[in-house]
Design a protein around this motif. Structure first.
Motif, mmCIF file in Angstrom:
data_model
loop_
_atom_site.group_PDB
_atom_site.id
_atom_site.type_symbol
_atom_site.label_atom_id
_atom_site.label_comp_id
_atom_site.label_asym_id
_atom_site.label_seq_id
_atom_site.Cartn_x
_atom_site.Cartn_y
_atom_site.Cartn_z
ATOM 1 N N ASP A 108 -34.145 1.716 12.430
ATOM 2 C CA ASP A 108 -33.778 0.791 11.366
ATOM 3 C C ASP A 108 -33.808 -0.623 11.920
ATOM 4 O O ASP A 108 -33.562 -0.844 13.110
ATOM 5 C CB ASP A 108 -32.380 1.114 10.832
ATOM 6 N N LEU A 109 -34.115 -1.562 11.039
ATOM 7 C CA LEU A 109 -34.112 -2.973 11.411
ATOM 8 C C LEU A 109 -32.705 -3.453 11.745
ATOM 9 O O LEU A 109 -32.531 -4.378 12.544
ATOM 10 C CB LEU A 109 -34.687 -3.794 10.251
ATOM 11 N N SER A 110 -31.703 -2.815 11.148
ATOM 12 C CA SER A 110 -30.322 -3.262 11.275
ATOM 13 C C SER A 110 -29.605 -2.596 12.437
ATOM 14 O O SER A 110 -29.408 -1.375 12.431
ATOM 15 C CB SER A 110 -29.560 -2.958 9.976
ATOM 16 N N PRO A 111 -29.154 -3.353 13.435
ATOM 17 C CA PRO A 111 -28.344 -2.754 14.497
ATOM 18 C C PRO A 111 -27.066 -2.111 13.973
ATOM 19 O O PRO A 111 -26.638 -1.069 14.488
ATOM 20 C CB PRO A 111 -28.036 -3.939 15.420
ATOM 21 N N HIS A 112 -26.458 -2.711 12.966
ATOM 22 C CA HIS A 112 -25.243 -2.116 12.409
ATOM 23 C C HIS A 112 -25.534 -0.765 11.754
ATOM 24 O O HIS A 112 -24.726 0.165 11.840
ATOM 25 C CB HIS A 112 -24.603 -3.067 11.387
ATOM 26 N N ALA A 113 -26.684 -0.633 11.097
ATOM 27 C CA ALA A 113 -27.045 0.654 10.497
ATOM 28 C C ALA A 113 -27.180 1.729 11.568
ATOM 29 O O ALA A 113 -26.710 2.866 11.397
ATOM 30 C CB ALA A 113 -28.351 0.528 9.711
ATOM 31 N N VAL A 114 -27.815 1.392 12.674
ATOM 32 C CA VAL A 114 -27.999 2.357 13.754
ATOM 33 C C VAL A 114 -26.645 2.773 14.329
ATOM 34 O O VAL A 114 -26.388 3.965 14.564
ATOM 35 C CB VAL A 114 -28.913 1.766 14.840
ATOM 36 N N THR A 115 -25.764 1.816 14.542
ATOM 37 C CA THR A 115 -24.430 2.142 15.041
ATOM 38 C C THR A 115 -23.679 3.043 14.077
ATOM 39 O O THR A 115 -23.041 4.028 14.475
ATOM 40 C CB THR A 115 -23.626 0.850 15.288
ATOM 41 N N LEU A 116 -23.754 2.729 12.803
ATOM 42 C CA LEU A 116 -23.064 3.536 11.798
ATOM 43 C C LEU A 116 -23.645 4.943 11.720
ATOM 44 O O LEU A 116 -22.910 5.920 11.549
ATOM 45 C CB LEU A 116 -23.143 2.847 10.431
#
Length: 234
Positions: A108-116
């Motif tokens: 995913d482009l979003s680091p927060h998405a990957v963490t979640l």
């Protein structure tokens, strides 16, 4: 972007007295601001960050795989192999493929998405990572027998949609398959989600893929594409 959101944020202790915003309405606000600033995909990480903070409901927060993906798997019965989920979000589709025995990467482009996604699936075997479909790491290019794109192309206008489509196509290995699921008629030209047309899907053919199937299912484009093997290879 019309899936019903989950009731809780991921990896957070919920504040029972707080009223979370519904993520689709917040997504439209953030997307409009990002597009006006000339950064049409910058809003994704901010949306996921606000979800991580408990301010909005989880974006694309399905706990179950996309029905059109499971229907394709049931119909085609592909052998478990290398698979990637583009714009994996919180990981429902990636985890489903891993459960079936696929060797799965979700990016995913979003680091927060990957963490979640990692927090939501603490025992996962999926390799979650941050990556941009318009500038893919070399090790992802041509590396996958099955590529799954769900609700990523429809989340951005063009540009950068064409560049994203080109990047997605490069993920497909020789003899590999791309499965695309996107909303056909959003009913809202301002987006997101943004209108996806047959011409948008044809861009994938321009990248060297051959369209194998295209249908509309419950208002969604469901398309599959195949990358032929080089001459002389099986």
């Amino acid at each position: 972007m019309t899936e019903p959101p989950d009731n809780e944020s991921v990896g957070q202790t919920p504040n029972r007295n707080a009223v979370k915003r519904d993520w689709p309405s917040r997504a439209r606000e953030l997307a409009a601001a990002s597009i006006a600033a000339g950064e049409p995909d910058a809003w994704f990480d901010q949306l996921y960050a606000e979800s991580a903070a408990g301010e909005v409901t989880p974006p694309w927060g399905r706990n179950t795989p996309m029905p059109q993906l499971t229907a394709w798997i049931d119909s085609e019965q592909p052998s478990p192999s290398r698979a990637v989920v583009v714009g994996c979000g919180l990981g429902a589709d990636a985890e489903y493929l891993a459960m079936l025995g696929f060797d799965v990467t979700g990016f995913d482009l979003s680091p927060h998405a990957v963490t979640l996604a990692q927090q939501r699936n603490p025992d996962t075997v999926v390799k979650y990572r941050v990556a941009d479909a318009t500038d893919l790491p070399h090790d992802l290019i041509g590396a996958f027998d099955l590529v799954v794109e769900i609700f990523t192309l429809q989340a951005v206008p063009n540009p950068p949609r064409t560049a994203i489509a080109d990047g997605i196509a490069t993920l497909v290995a020789p003899n590999g398959t791309l499965v695309v699921i996107d909303r056909r008629d959003t009913g809202d030209p301002t987006g997101p989600p943004f209108q996806i047309t047959a011409a948008d899907l044809a861009r994938l053919e321009a990248s060297g893929l051959i369209r194998a199937h295209l249908e509309v299912d419950d208002g969604l484009w469901v398309a599959t594409f195949h990358r032929p093997a080089p001459d002389g290879d099986s």
